[in-house]
Motif scaffolding. Sequence first.
Motif, PDB file in Angstrom:
ATOM      1  N   UNK A   5       0.869  -1.173   0.000  1.00 14.22           N
ATOM      2  CA  UNK A   5       0.000   0.000   0.000  1.00 14.22           C
ATOM      3  C   UNK A   5       0.909   1.226   0.000  1.00 14.22           C
ATOM      4  N   UNK A   6       0.721   2.119  -0.961  1.00 18.05           N
ATOM      5  CA  UNK A   6       1.582   3.302  -1.072  1.00 18.05           C
ATOM      6  C   UNK A   6       0.760   4.542  -0.721  1.00 18.05           C
ATOM      7  N   UNK A  32       9.035  -0.101  -7.252  1.00 18.08           N
ATOM      8  CA  UNK A  32       8.439  -1.339  -6.752  1.00 18.08           C
ATOM      9  C   UNK A  32       7.888  -2.208  -7.880  1.00 18.08           C
ATOM     10  N   UNK A  33       7.134  -1.611  -8.774  1.00 17.63           N
ATOM     11  CA  UNK A  33       6.522  -2.376  -9.869  1.00 17.63           C
ATOM     12  C   UNK A  33       7.574  -2.916 -10.840  1.00 17.63           C
ATOM     13  N   UNK A  34       8.647  -2.142 -11.079  1.00 18.84           N
ATOM     14  CA  UNK A  34       9.688  -2.631 -11.986  1.00 18.84           C
ATOM     15  C   UNK A  34      10.457  -3.807 -11.383  1.00 18.84           C
ATOM     16  N   UNK A  35      10.312  -4.011 -10.065  1.00 21.35           N
ATOM     17  CA  UNK A  35      10.963  -5.136  -9.393  1.00 21.35           C
ATOM     18  C   UNK A  35       9.971  -6.223  -8.975  1.00 21.35           C
ATOM     19  N   UNK A  36       8.790  -6.210  -9.589  1.00 21.43           N
ATOM     20  CA  UNK A  36       7.833  -7.297  -9.414  1.00 21.43           C
ATOM     21  C   UNK A  36       6.853  -7.172  -8.259  1.00 21.43           C
ATOM     22  N   UNK A  38       3.445  -5.564  -6.381  1.00 23.29           N
ATOM     23  CA  UNK A  38       2.139  -4.993  -6.687  1.00 23.29           C
ATOM     24  C   UNK A  38       1.949  -3.775  -5.784  1.00 23.29           C
ATOM     25  N   UNK A  39       1.564  -2.643  -6.352  1.00 27.76           N
ATOM     26  CA  UNK A  39       1.347  -1.446  -5.539  1.00 27.76           C
ATOM     27  C   UNK A  39      -0.126  -1.071  -5.505  1.00 27.76           C
ATOM     28  N   UNK A  40      -0.553  -0.565  -4.361  1.00 27.57           N
ATOM     29  CA  UNK A  40      -1.922  -0.118  -4.158  1.00 27.57           C
ATOM     30  C   UNK A  40      -1.869   1.350  -3.720  1.00 27.57           C
TER      31      UNK A  40
END
Length: 200
Positions: A5-6, A32-36, A38-40
Amino acid sequence: MRSLLVIHPHSEHVSGEAHAVSLRQAGPEQLLESNGYLTLPCRDESEIKQLIHGADAAVLNIPVGTISAWSTKLEQAKAIPLLWWCSAESALSSTEFCEANVPVDGILTPSMAVHELNWALHFSAKRFFERQHWLSERKQLTARLEERKWIDMAKGILGEVNGIPEAEAYDLLRKKAMNERKRIVDVAISIVKAQQMLKA
């Protein structure tokens, strides 16, 4: 730890969609997403309850001075590890709070390589569990001290009323608790409250 959660500060000057796109480009989501991971993204406290249940940790992209308030809101929904996103902007806007006691379990920076990111998240999870254990122990100790206070007051009352020493008063209190099949502290509280009512 895969889903994060961001938390971002809410901006009134741009539309929600445009703000989300700009944050995704400049904020922790890109790393975070480029390293696999999931972001919220969460821009408002009203979104916490619906997003936090799917999160393994929270990344706080906010100045240090606002972390405690957000931490309390997050804790009310779900206890998860908290990491501070320390970008050049958030570090600069946080200098006056460098001595503040903030409940974060780790720090992420924009320049982290994948292995640094993975280790930071791993150690943050460990730190979170240690912090939770310490808070639980502290809560138990505080409860025990509170119970001891009630028991000591009840012993004093029983000793005074019956003209007996504290050791005998404690035995009397313990016997009463056993006969009533109650915890000794519950009997102690009822004795103290009864005496307070009589004095009122």
